[in-house]
Structures are given as structure tokens and as C-alpha cells.
Design a protein around this motif. Sequence first.
Motif, PDB file in Angstrom:
ATOM      1  N   UNK B 108       0.808  -1.223   0.000  1.00  0.00           N
ATOM      2  CA  UNK B 108       0.000   0.000   0.000  1.00  0.00           C
ATOM      3  C   UNK B 108       0.841   1.273   0.000  1.00  0.00           C
ATOM      4  N   UNK B 109       2.165   1.116   0.126  1.00  0.00           N
ATOM      5  CA  UNK B 109       3.045   2.275   0.005  1.00  0.00           C
ATOM      6  C   UNK B 109       3.794   2.172  -1.311  1.00  0.00           C
ATOM      7  N   UNK B 110       3.649   3.180  -2.165  1.00  0.00           N
ATOM      8  CA  UNK B 110       4.341   3.160  -3.456  1.00  0.00           C
ATOM      9  C   UNK B 110       5.854   3.100  -3.223  1.00  0.00           C
ATOM     10  N   UNK B 111       6.509   2.034  -3.726  1.00  0.00           N
ATOM     11  CA  UNK B 111       7.941   1.856  -3.428  1.00  0.00           C
ATOM     12  C   UNK B 111       8.823   2.981  -3.956  1.00  0.00           C
ATOM     13  N   UNK B 112       8.319   3.767  -4.882  1.00  0.00           N
ATOM     14  CA  UNK B 112       9.133   4.831  -5.472  1.00  0.00           C
ATOM     15  C   UNK B 112       8.911   6.190  -4.844  1.00  0.00           C
ATOM     16  N   UNK B 113       8.153   6.230  -3.758  1.00  0.00           N
ATOM     17  CA  UNK B 113       7.929   7.538  -3.124  1.00  0.00           C
ATOM     18  C   UNK B 113       8.530   7.539  -1.729  1.00  0.00           C
ATOM     19  N   UNK B 121       0.557  13.091  -0.090  1.00  0.00           N
ATOM     20  CA  UNK B 121      -0.314  12.917  -1.260  1.00  0.00           C
ATOM     21  C   UNK B 121      -1.777  13.270  -0.984  1.00  0.00           C
ATOM     22  N   UNK B 152      12.659   5.675   2.031  1.00  0.00           N
ATOM     23  CA  UNK B 152      11.759   4.919   1.161  1.00  0.00           C
ATOM     24  C   UNK B 152      11.166   3.748   1.944  1.00  0.00           C
ATOM     25  N   UNK B 154      11.057   0.612   1.549  1.00  0.00           N
ATOM     26  CA  UNK B 154      11.835  -0.614   1.746  1.00  0.00           C
ATOM     27  C   UNK B 154      12.919  -0.442   2.802  1.00  0.00           C
TER      28      UNK B 154
END
Lengths: 283, 269
Positions: B108-113, B121, B152, B154
Motif C-alpha cells: 500500500x506504500x508506493x515503493x518509489x515515493x 499525497x 523509502x 523498503x
Amino acid sequence: MLDGRSAIKRRAGLRLWLSGGWLLLIVLAAILAPWISPQDPLAQDLFAARTPPFWEAGSEPGFWLGADSLGRDVLTRILYGARIALIVAFVAGTLTCAVGAALGLIAGYFRGWADRIVSRLVDIWMAFPPVLFAILLIAVLGTGLTSIIIAIVVIDWTRFCRVVRAEAMNQGQMDYVASAQVAGMSRLRTMWAEILPNVLPTIVALLSLEMGIAVIVEAILSFVNLSISTDSPTWGGMIAEGRTSIHQAWWVLVFPLLTLFLTVLSFSQFGEGLKDRFDPVLR
Amino acid sequence: MSADAPLYQVRDLRLSLPDMTSKPLFGPRPRIEILKGLSFDIPKGEVVGIVGGSGSGKSTLGRTLIRLLDPSGGQVIFDGTDISHLHEDALRPMRRRFQMIFQDPMSSLNPRRTVSAIIAAPLKLQGFDRVRERAAEALDHVGLSRSFATRYPHELSGGQRQRVGIARAIATRPDFILADEIVSGLDVSSQAQVLNLLEQLVADLNLTLAFISHDLSVIRRLCTRIIVLRHGEIVENALTPELFGAPQADYTRELLDAIPLPDPDQVWI
Ligand SMILES: Nc1ncnc2c1ncn2[C@@H]1O[C@H](COP(=O)(O)OP(=O)(O)O)[C@@H](O)[C@H]1O
Ligand SMILES: [Mg+2]
């Protein structure tokens, strides 16, 4: 922390540097061809016909990689051939990518009727044998750089479309897409700002691969004499000519073939390397 | 709306989806009923637990409440407005008021943000001012240092990720939050911490919460009211002490018997 990341990183790094280095060399060769070439690419010198490369007995200064049966310098023609190869690679690769990825992204993310139309179109397209399709297209469009590029785009957009569609569909299932909706993001913006960045590594890898494929397709078409006019040197044309004199002058065939092989390999490896580099978990 | 009118009024809520497993030769696919006419209220400030076996329709019900799914019948009335068939454009400005915390924070968390972009957001999309400041305050609220803002997903632990998910949900100061199995992916000590945090936020921010779980011990500690779902139907809807003291439905009794219930004060540290 000890884990597999550093090993993957090092391998990806080496691959990226080697393939990137070769591609840079080819790009420089294409740009600088008029200044760095030892000879004129079209100049025939019958006294220099079938001169061997520099390390063999009977070589001539100025013909580093030997000369073909008309006495044209092989190295010079490879350097000039890089121009057409790269123009086709970049223009055809980019256009193919733009068309295929856009349709794939829309089909995979929006699904529904958009997906049904695109998928049906892909199915129909895939029913044509690609090489026959290309030859048919060139026959209709006439030979020339533009027709080759159009032929490649028309044939290969489905490769991007299928892969990007599947990937966009995967990403669409992720909860970060649902959370974008919860936040109040529009569907179009979600596709653009959330899905696309996550599909981009796949697109970049495919784009690089596609550039390599475009180089091969151009070579094949040159080989069967359906490409650019025979005046401008192309790698495929050189390979075709070299084949006829393989026993008397192997260098006319081998050097362009080797260049073609390394370039295509580098394009695909460069793409894979970039994809690894883009992976946020490995970054 | 008067102050003590319920936040949610759900009336005969139905949801059916085409059955993907059957492919008839002619005509449309048969539809399977997932929610079969549910009616209940969620009073303001209440923490409602939704329990039931896997596949009983808990997530579907939750997602219909915040209109991630469209009901096929019945009404969902949020603070006096019937949102069951509102178009997404009309819904968008209301989305500030009902938020969600997801089960799997990795997905649910965009890995690129970065964490700050993730929390900012909804604030940006809902037109808030002082976005950076509010995002930082949300981090404070969930007990993450502001230095996490540039990280990030990850780079975080499971518990920290779930805190980011919570921070995003509370950033717009919603009235209602849906929490769908939010601790089931965490280890026991992170579970306890996240639940304690949630309990505190509900009190501090005056939230109404729907908490989906299959773990009755967690539900018992957190929730004021419990709705028991089975095969898309409500089998029991009661205040927590009543439900644990005198369960009415057989299915509820089965659930209570099946789950080992330690002393509720020792459920988590
Ligand atoms: N997109 C879908 N298409 C078809 N069936 C679905 C879909 N989503 C959920 N279901 C079905 O609906 C039922 C309820 O699912 P869900 O709400 O996820 O249950 P729970 O959260 O209680 O485990 C399940 O039987 C599931 O198989
Ligand atoms: Mg569920």
C-alpha cells in the motif's frame, strides 16, 4: 548488513559499464565518422582489393581491418554503418516503445472495453509472421530509412504492449493504487503518477532490447537488399557482401558481424543493467 | 445533522460480482452475492469491530463503506449524505473525511515515493495548505521521527511501514478510518505497539473506526461494538461486553470457543 544486494549490485554494475561502454563507442563512431575514418566509405581502390587486416602479411597502412573486394576500407564502412544502425535503433525503438507502452498501459490499467479492444488488436497482429509482414510492408512503402522505421514500429509494438499491459495489470492490483483513490487521485493521474513510474524499469529494459532488435531487423533487411540504397554502407549490406567472398577475405564478413553482435548484445544487457539499477530495493 | 446522529447508516447493502469461474456459452456470467443486504449504524466516536471467517465479506463491506467498491443495491449514508451511488468526481472532495489503513503496508506504500511524499499525497490532493508541516505533524502523531520523511518504504521495518500507513490516513484529519487487518502481517511486539497507537489516536483525534480482524482477542480489547459477518450476512451486532457476555448467535459462540482467549488485560503489553 550482509545480504545478497551488494553481489547483485556489483554484477549489475559491471554489466552496465561494459555494455554502456561499447554503446558509447558506437555512438561516438557514428557521430565522428567523417573525421575519424581513415578512408572514404565509398572510394573504390582496386589495387587495395582484399587487403587483409593490419596484423596479417600483405596488409596496407590505412586499411586497419582490411578492404573488401572493391578495395573499400572495412573499418571506415563499419564506422559509417553505425550511423544508420543507430538512427534506426533510436527512432524505431523510441516510436515502437511509445506506441506499444501507451496502449499496454491503458489496457492494463483501465481494463474493460479499452483492454478488450487492445487485446483483440494484439491477437490479430500476432497472427502475421513478422518477417513476411516486414517484407510486405517494405514492398508497399518502398525501400528507404523511413519505411524501415515504420515497418519495425508496425511489427514490434505488440511486444511492448503485451509486457507493459501485464505489468500495469499487476501494479493495478497493488494497494498503493487503491490508496491513491482513497486520497482522491483521478484515474488518469494515478496511471501517470503512480503506475507508470513502477512500470518504467520494465519499459526501459524493453526499449533497450528493442533498439538491439531494430539494429538486427535493419541488418536483415539490408542483407536481403530491402533496406537503404546500396550507396550508404550498412552492417547488413557489408555482411551480405562479405558472405560471397568468405573464403578469400573472411574479414569483410567477420568484422561487421562482430560489431553487429556486440551492439545488439550491449543493447539488451544495458537494458537489463538499467532495470536492476532502477529497482528501489537494490538501489 | 444532529450531533448524535450516526456517522454511517447502512441500509440493505448489497454487492454482487460476476462469477469469474463460470463462463456460460450464452448470456452474461451469473453473479455471486458477496454482501446480502446488510443494515447497521456506526455511531460517531465508536470503534466497530468487524469479525468473521476468511471470505465472509469483511474487506468487501469495508471497501464499500469508503466507496472503493460500488454497491449493487441499498444505501450507504455518510453523515447524512447518501454516497452509495455518488460519482467519483462528487465523491473526491468527501474523501478527506474517510480514510483507510491497509493490511499490507509494503503493497500500500508506493515503493518509489519517500515517506513524506506518501503522507503528503492526500493533503495535496485535498487542497490543504501547509502540506509539509501537516505531513510532519502526522509523523509526530504516529511516533516516527521526522528524519523518516526522506526514507523509502523498503528502508523501514514492518511496524514502521504500518505507522506510515496510519500517518497517511490521519493526515487529512478524517472523521472515519477503515483499518483492514492492519496488524496481521506484523510480529507480536509490533502488533501491540501499532494497536496501542491506534487506540490513542482514536481518543486524541476523535475518530470513528471500523476495525476488521479475524482475531477476537484484539477486537475485544479495542472495539466498543462488534459486527459478526458470515457468508455476507450479519449474524450478530452487539456491544462488546454483551457479545462476549451473552453471545446470541450460534456462529458467534463457535467463534468464541474456537479462539483461545487469554485474560484481556494481558493480550498485549
Ligand atoms: N473481485 C472479486 N471477484 C469475485 N469474487 C470476489 C472478489 N473479491 C472478493 N470476492 C469474494 O468475495 C468474498 C468475500 O471476500 P472478502 O471481502 O475479501 O472477504 P474477507 O475480507 O472477509 O476475507 C470471498 O468469497 C471472495 O472470494
Ligand atoms: Mg479481507
